[in-house]
Motif scaffolding. Structure first.
Motif, short mmCIF file in Angstrom:
data_model
loop_
_atom_site.label_atom_id
_atom_site.label_comp_id
_atom_site.label_asym_id
_atom_site.label_seq_id
_atom_site.Cartn_x
_atom_site.Cartn_y
_atom_site.Cartn_z
N ASP A 204 0.82 -1.22 0.00
CA ASP A 204 0.00 0.00 0.00
C ASP A 204 0.85 1.26 0.00
N ALA A 205 1.80 1.31 -0.93
CA ALA A 205 2.63 2.49 -1.09
C ALA A 205 1.79 3.68 -1.54
N ASN A 206 2.39 4.85 -1.52
CA ASN A 206 1.71 6.07 -1.95
C ASN A 206 1.29 5.94 -3.41
N VAL A 207 0.00 6.14 -3.67
CA VAL A 207 -0.53 5.92 -5.02
C VAL A 207 0.06 6.90 -6.02
N ALA A 208 0.28 8.14 -5.62
CA ALA A 208 0.83 9.13 -6.54
C ALA A 208 2.19 8.70 -7.06
N SER A 209 2.98 8.05 -6.22
CA SER A 209 4.32 7.63 -6.62
C SER A 209 4.37 6.21 -7.15
N VAL A 210 3.39 5.38 -6.76
CA VAL A 210 3.32 4.00 -7.22
C VAL A 210 1.87 3.74 -7.65
N PRO A 211 1.52 4.14 -8.86
CA PRO A 211 0.11 4.05 -9.29
C PRO A 211 -0.54 2.69 -9.09
N VAL A 212 0.20 1.60 -9.29
CA VAL A 212 -0.39 0.27 -9.15
C VAL A 212 -0.91 0.04 -7.73
N ALA A 213 -0.38 0.75 -6.76
CA ALA A 213 -0.85 0.59 -5.38
C ALA A 213 -2.29 1.05 -5.22
N GLY A 214 -2.78 1.84 -6.17
CA GLY A 214 -4.14 2.33 -6.10
C GLY A 214 -5.15 1.49 -6.85
N VAL A 215 -4.72 0.36 -7.40
CA VAL A 215 -5.60 -0.48 -8.20
C VAL A 215 -6.32 -1.48 -7.30
N ARG A 216 -7.65 -1.47 -7.38
CA ARG A 216 -8.43 -2.42 -6.59
C ARG A 216 -9.80 -2.59 -7.22
N GLY A 217 -10.08 -3.75 -7.78
CA GLY A 217 -11.37 -4.00 -8.42
C GLY A 217 -12.49 -4.15 -7.41
N ARG A 218 -13.72 -4.07 -7.88
CA ARG A 218 -14.88 -4.13 -7.00
C ARG A 218 -15.05 -5.50 -6.35
N LYS A 219 -14.83 -6.57 -7.13
CA LYS A 219 -15.00 -7.92 -6.59
C LYS A 219 -13.67 -8.59 -6.28
N ARG A 220 -12.73 -8.45 -7.19
CA ARG A 220 -11.49 -9.20 -7.04
C ARG A 220 -10.36 -8.49 -7.77
N THR A 221 -9.21 -8.50 -7.13
CA THR A 221 -7.99 -7.99 -7.76
C THR A 221 -6.95 -9.10 -7.65
N VAL A 222 -6.51 -9.61 -8.79
CA VAL A 222 -5.57 -10.73 -8.78
C VAL A 222 -4.29 -10.33 -9.51
N PHE A 223 -3.18 -10.57 -8.85
CA PHE A 223 -1.87 -10.39 -9.46
C PHE A 223 -1.39 -11.77 -9.92
N PHE A 224 -1.37 -11.97 -11.22
CA PHE A 224 -0.83 -13.19 -11.80
C PHE A 224 0.64 -12.93 -12.11
N VAL A 225 1.53 -13.66 -11.48
CA VAL A 225 2.96 -13.34 -11.59
C VAL A 225 3.78 -14.59 -11.81
N ASP A 226 4.97 -14.40 -12.35
CA ASP A 226 5.90 -15.52 -12.41
C ASP A 226 6.78 -15.48 -11.16
N GLN A 227 7.60 -16.50 -11.00
CA GLN A 227 8.41 -16.62 -9.78
C GLN A 227 9.34 -15.43 -9.59
N ASP A 228 9.90 -14.93 -10.68
CA ASP A 228 10.83 -13.80 -10.57
C ASP A 228 10.13 -12.54 -10.08
N ALA A 229 8.93 -12.28 -10.55
CA ALA A 229 8.21 -11.08 -10.14
C ALA A 229 7.72 -11.17 -8.70
N ALA A 230 7.64 -12.40 -8.16
CA ALA A 230 7.13 -12.60 -6.80
C ALA A 230 8.20 -12.49 -5.74
N ALA A 231 9.40 -12.12 -6.12
CA ALA A 231 10.54 -12.17 -5.20
C ALA A 231 10.34 -11.32 -3.95
N GLU A 232 9.59 -10.24 -4.04
CA GLU A 232 9.43 -9.34 -2.89
C GLU A 232 8.01 -9.34 -2.33
#
Length: 256
Positions: free
Chosen positions: A210-238
């Motif tokens: 939940d970083a600052n949305v102005a600086s990290v826009p993706v932190a402000g993304v949230r769908g009405r029913k579901r928000t899913v991050f589909f990632v590969d192993q490398d992107a999941a490192a943190e």
């Protein structure tokens, strides 16, 4: 109804793309059992387009009545029709040209010359959009945390009135772009963010923290029913372990 966020990790980019494509087809069939028509918002980027290509290659696409599916875009490079760098062009080559879609089901962003100014083009797309609520919105995420063409520390990120904005100073070429705003994106029933590569790990970690949305826009993304991050192993490192869903699949019923 829930607005929870989930992270689904896949071993590599290829399995990620195939899995998202299969899940998309399953969900579209499920939604068309419930609704006469549905609206899907597409994204660009290498992974987003690779998912569309995987949909085209999946035999299950033959079981979908595509005449009942309308396609929109989350953003577009403000380039001439048919330009190879337009998200629209890439989506057509990857998937849309392989489907039996009536022209009225395709809602591409305007191109230069179709309106007096880029701001007029943004207003025209907003008018075309009307009160549409997307059943599924695909998004990619940049290493800097941008989504669509909403870039860190640009005033468009926090736009709360307009549905569509004109970006005239994009930090990555081309400088002129059109983009949906966060309120329109977040009105979507389901938002599916697809990320691959170690260069996306930092942005994903900040989003889930939940970083600052102005600086990290993706932190402000949230769908009405579901928000899913589909990632590969490398992107999941943190990604914190507690946020990762180790199950590879879930049913269309669970997805609703």
């Amino acid at each position: 109804m829930t607005s929870e966020r989930r992270v689904l990790v896949h071993p590599d980019a290829a399995s990620l793309e195939a899995s998202v494509a299969a899940r998309f087809l399953t969900k579209v069939i499920d939604l068309l059992d419930e609704h006469e028509t549905i609206d899907v918002c597409l994204t660009g980027g290498s992974t987003g387009i690779a998912v569309l290509a995987a949909v085209a290659q999946n035999p299950a696409r033959e079981g979908v009545d595509w005449t009942r599916v309308a396609f929109w875009w989350g953003d577009e490079r403000y380039l001439p029709r048919g330009d190879a760098d337009r998200n629209e062009t890439q989506a057509h080559l990857a998937l849309l040209d392989h489907l039996a879609l009536p022209p009225e089901n395709l809602h591409a962003f305007p191109a230069p010359g179709e309106h007096a100014t880029i701001d007029d083009a943004a207003d025209a797309y907003a008018a075309e959009l009307g009160d549409i609520v997307f059943d599924i919105t695909f998004l990619g995420v940049g290493p800097d945390g941008h989504v669509a063409s909403l870039f860190p520390d640009h005033p468009t990120v926090l736009e709360s009135v307009k549905k569509v904005v004109a970006e005239t100073a994009s930090p990555k070429p081309p400088p002129e772009r059109l983009s949906l705003t966060l309120p329109v994106i977040n009105a979507s029933e389901r938002i599916w963010l697809v990320l691959a590569g170690a260069d996306k790990a930092g942005a994903l970690g900040l989003a889930l923290a939940d970083a600052n949305v102005a600086s990290v826009p993706v932190a402000g993304v949230r769908g009405r029913k579901r928000t899913v991050f589909f990632v590969d192993q490398d992107a999941a490192a943190e990604v914190p372990e507690g946020l990762i869903d180790r199950e590879r699949y879930w049913t269309a019923k669970d997805e609703s």
